[in-house]
Design a protein around this motif. Structure first.
Motif, PDB file in Angstrom:
ATOM      1  N   CYS A  42     -39.456  11.637 -12.691  1.00 43.77           N
ATOM      2  CA  CYS A  42     -38.330  11.162 -11.890  1.00 43.77           C
ATOM      3  C   CYS A  42     -38.857  10.532 -10.596  1.00 43.77           C
ATOM      4  O   CYS A  42     -39.935  10.874 -10.110  1.00 43.77           O
ATOM      5  CB  CYS A  42     -37.402  12.332 -11.563  1.00 43.77           C
ATOM      6  SG  CYS A  42     -35.927  11.845 -10.630  1.00 43.77           S
ATOM      7  N   ASP A  44     -37.757  11.080  -7.785  1.00 41.69           N
ATOM      8  CA  ASP A  44     -37.546  12.062  -6.714  1.00 41.69           C
ATOM      9  C   ASP A  44     -38.826  12.237  -5.883  1.00 41.69           C
ATOM     10  O   ASP A  44     -39.918  12.430  -6.428  1.00 41.69           O
ATOM     11  CB  ASP A  44     -37.134  13.396  -7.354  1.00 41.69           C
ATOM     12  CG  ASP A  44     -36.612  14.386  -6.325  1.00 41.69           C
ATOM     13  OD1 ASP A  44     -35.423  14.725  -6.382  1.00 41.69           O
ATOM     14  OD2 ASP A  44     -37.418  14.831  -5.481  1.00 41.69           O
ATOM     15  N   GLY A  67     -34.148  10.099 -12.977  1.00 43.30           N
ATOM     16  CA  GLY A  67     -33.710  10.797 -14.187  1.00 43.30           C
ATOM     17  C   GLY A  67     -34.722  10.770 -15.324  1.00 43.30           C
ATOM     18  O   GLY A  67     -34.428  11.217 -16.431  1.00 43.30           O
ATOM     19  N   HIS A  95     -37.060  17.657 -13.794  1.00 41.30           N
ATOM     20  CA  HIS A  95     -37.152  18.672 -12.742  1.00 41.30           C
ATOM     21  C   HIS A  95     -35.784  19.272 -12.463  1.00 41.30           C
ATOM     22  O   HIS A  95     -34.760  18.659 -12.738  1.00 41.30           O
ATOM     23  CB  HIS A  95     -37.753  18.074 -11.461  1.00 41.30           C
ATOM     24  CG  HIS A  95     -36.865  17.081 -10.776  1.00 41.30           C
ATOM     25  ND1 HIS A  95     -36.077  17.414  -9.685  1.00 41.30           N
ATOM     26  CD2 HIS A  95     -36.617  15.767 -11.023  1.00 41.30           C
ATOM     27  CE1 HIS A  95     -35.401  16.335  -9.300  1.00 41.30           C
ATOM     28  NE2 HIS A  95     -35.707  15.326 -10.096  1.00 41.30           N
ATOM     29  N   CYS A  98     -32.015  17.871 -10.487  1.00 35.82           N
ATOM     30  CA  CYS A  98     -32.253  16.419 -10.434  1.00 35.82           C
ATOM     31  C   CYS A  98     -30.969  15.702 -10.002  1.00 35.82           C
ATOM     32  O   CYS A  98     -29.923  15.857 -10.634  1.00 35.82           O
ATOM     33  CB  CYS A  98     -32.712  15.926 -11.801  1.00 35.82           C
ATOM     34  SG  CYS A  98     -32.989  14.142 -11.860  1.00 35.82           S
ATOM     35  N   GLY A  99     -31.073  14.906  -8.937  1.00 33.60           N
ATOM     36  CA  GLY A  99     -29.896  14.214  -8.406  1.00 33.60           C
ATOM     37  C   GLY A  99     -29.270  13.251  -9.403  1.00 33.60           C
ATOM     38  O   GLY A  99     -28.049  13.110  -9.462  1.00 33.60           O
TER      39      GLY A  99
HETATM   40 ZN    ZN Z   1     -34.615  13.627 -10.375  1.00 29.55          ZN
END
Ligand code: ZN
Length: 188
Positions: A42, A44, A67, A95, A98-99
């Motif tokens: 991701c 992130d 994602g 993870h 995850c947003g």
């Molecule tokens: Zn994520």
């Protein structure tokens, strides 16, 4: 895979070795790269593969996208690492919390029809876990890693090498709190 997991253990324990980050290594890999693994992670900011696996220059072929989904461009990138750079293990790394997955779960609940391409990629994982016991985000994170592993393993680009055993597709979930990676089996 062993090198990845050993590096993650060093990271978790705070015993980083920072391998392959010297000027000598830079000069060595400037002539050509032979990464030992590919990682689809991701975007992130808390999940950078080189850091959480304690590796350096020329070690990992990394694709990062919110994602950790595998659209055609992502598959083509990973395929390059396999066919041209000699990568024989691809890790799909999701993870916790995850947003992108949170957005997909919330979007799904609102039954929005007109979602963007990234949420569209995540929607099968959200749909597959809807109504399952437990945390919906956690469930969708895991389902997404498994679905992406399946997408890669069955892609026209990589399928033959997965079937012949030349290429291994593995999946893991990164824990933001502990830094550990839980390896997932392809099917529950
Ligand atoms: Zn994520």
């Amino acid at each position: 895979l062993k090198l990845l997991l050993e590096g993650n253990q060093r990271f978790v324990a705070g015993k980083l070795e920072h391998p392959n980050q010297t000027p000598a290594r830079r000069a060595e890999v400037a002539k050509g790269q032979h990464p030992f693994a590919a990682v689809l992670a991701c975007s992130d900011s808390r999940t950078p593969p080189e850091i959480i696996f304690d590796r350096g220059l020329g070690d990992l072929f990394v694709v990062r996208v919110a994602g950790n989904v595998a659209d055609r461009v992502v598959i083509e990138s990973l395929d390059y690492s396999v066919k041209h750079l000699g990568v024989r293990v691809v890790m799909v790394l999701g993870h916790r919390r995850c947003g992108a997955v949170i957005a997909a779960v919330e979007g799904h609940e609102e039954e929005e029809k007109d979602v963007g391409p990234m949420l569209k990629e995540l929607d099968p994982a959200v749909a597959a876990t809807k109504g399952m016991p437990g945390d919906p985000v956690e469930n969708a994170v895991r389902a997404n890693v498994r679905l992406v592993m399946l997408n890669l393993a069955t892609s026209s680009e990589l399928r033959a090498m997965v079937i012949s055993g030349e290429l291994k597709i593995v999946g893991g979930i990164y824990d933001l709190d502990t830094g550990t990676i839980e390896m997932l089996r392809a099917k529950e």
